[in-house]
Design a protein around this motif. Structure first.
Motif, PDB file in Angstrom:
ATOM      1  N   UNK A  47      25.789 -14.405-128.462  1.00 13.70           N
ATOM      2  CA  UNK A  47      26.320 -13.918-129.732  1.00 13.70           C
ATOM      3  C   UNK A  47      26.512 -15.074-130.698  1.00 13.70           C
ATOM      4  N   UNK A  48      26.598 -14.732-131.933  1.00 13.82           N
ATOM      5  CA  UNK A  48      26.772 -15.710-132.995  1.00 13.82           C
ATOM      6  C   UNK A  48      25.779 -15.408-134.107  1.00 13.82           C
ATOM      7  N   UNK A  49      25.929 -16.094-135.246  1.00 14.66           N
ATOM      8  CA  UNK A  49      25.063 -15.812-136.391  1.00 14.66           C
ATOM      9  C   UNK A  49      23.561 -15.992-136.092  1.00 14.66           C
ATOM     10  N   UNK A  50      23.205 -17.061-135.400  1.00 16.40           N
ATOM     11  CA  UNK A  50      21.787 -17.271-135.102  1.00 16.40           C
ATOM     12  C   UNK A  50      21.296 -16.327-134.007  1.00 16.40           C
ATOM     13  N   UNK A  51      22.167 -15.985-133.076  1.00 16.65           N
ATOM     14  CA  UNK A  51      21.814 -14.999-132.056  1.00 16.65           C
ATOM     15  C   UNK A  51      21.601 -13.635-132.711  1.00 16.65           C
ATOM     16  N   UNK A  52      22.445 -13.308-133.700  1.00 19.77           N
ATOM     17  CA  UNK A  52      22.262 -12.058-134.444  1.00 19.77           C
ATOM     18  C   UNK A  52      20.924 -12.058-135.184  1.00 19.77           C
ATOM     19  N   UNK A  53      20.597 -13.180-135.792  1.00 20.25           N
ATOM     20  CA  UNK A  53      19.319 -13.282-136.511  1.00 20.25           C
ATOM     21  C   UNK A  53      18.157 -13.073-135.532  1.00 20.25           C
TER      22      UNK A  53
END
Length: 93
Positions: A47-53
């Motif tokens: 999870x996290x912003x780059x994982x979301x991307x």
């Protein structure tokens, strides 16, 4: 369309190599890549912003491409084997 029937040694070798590559695990590796990508799309794993991307932008198109490649690899293997068999049955050289 030509009435010519031909299957050179180079063609037979190419068919054998395609079968060897696909039977040797190429489709299994692509399916494995698909499975691992799905693991990364699970927020309880990554999870996290780059994982979301990755999950929302990168993975969907890559996943689709992987599935298409597996289908196309299976199709080319079947087609080359069928053509080779048809040529052999016709007595082509």
């Amino acid at each position: 369309m030509s009435g010519r029937v031909l299957s050179t040694e180079a063609a037979q070798n190419a068919i054998t190599q395609i079968k060897s590559i696909t039977d040797g695990g190429l489709t299994d590796q692509l399916n494995g890549l698909e499975t691992q990508g799905q693991v990364l799309c699970d927020k309880s794993n990554w999870d996290g912003p780059l994982a979301d991307k990755f999950s929302n932008e990168t993975w969907p198109s890559l996943s689709s491409a992987l599935k298409q490649m597996v289908e196309q690899i299976t199709e080319i293997q079947q087609q080359t084997q069928q053509i080779s068999s048809d040529i052999a049955s016709a007595g082509g050289a």
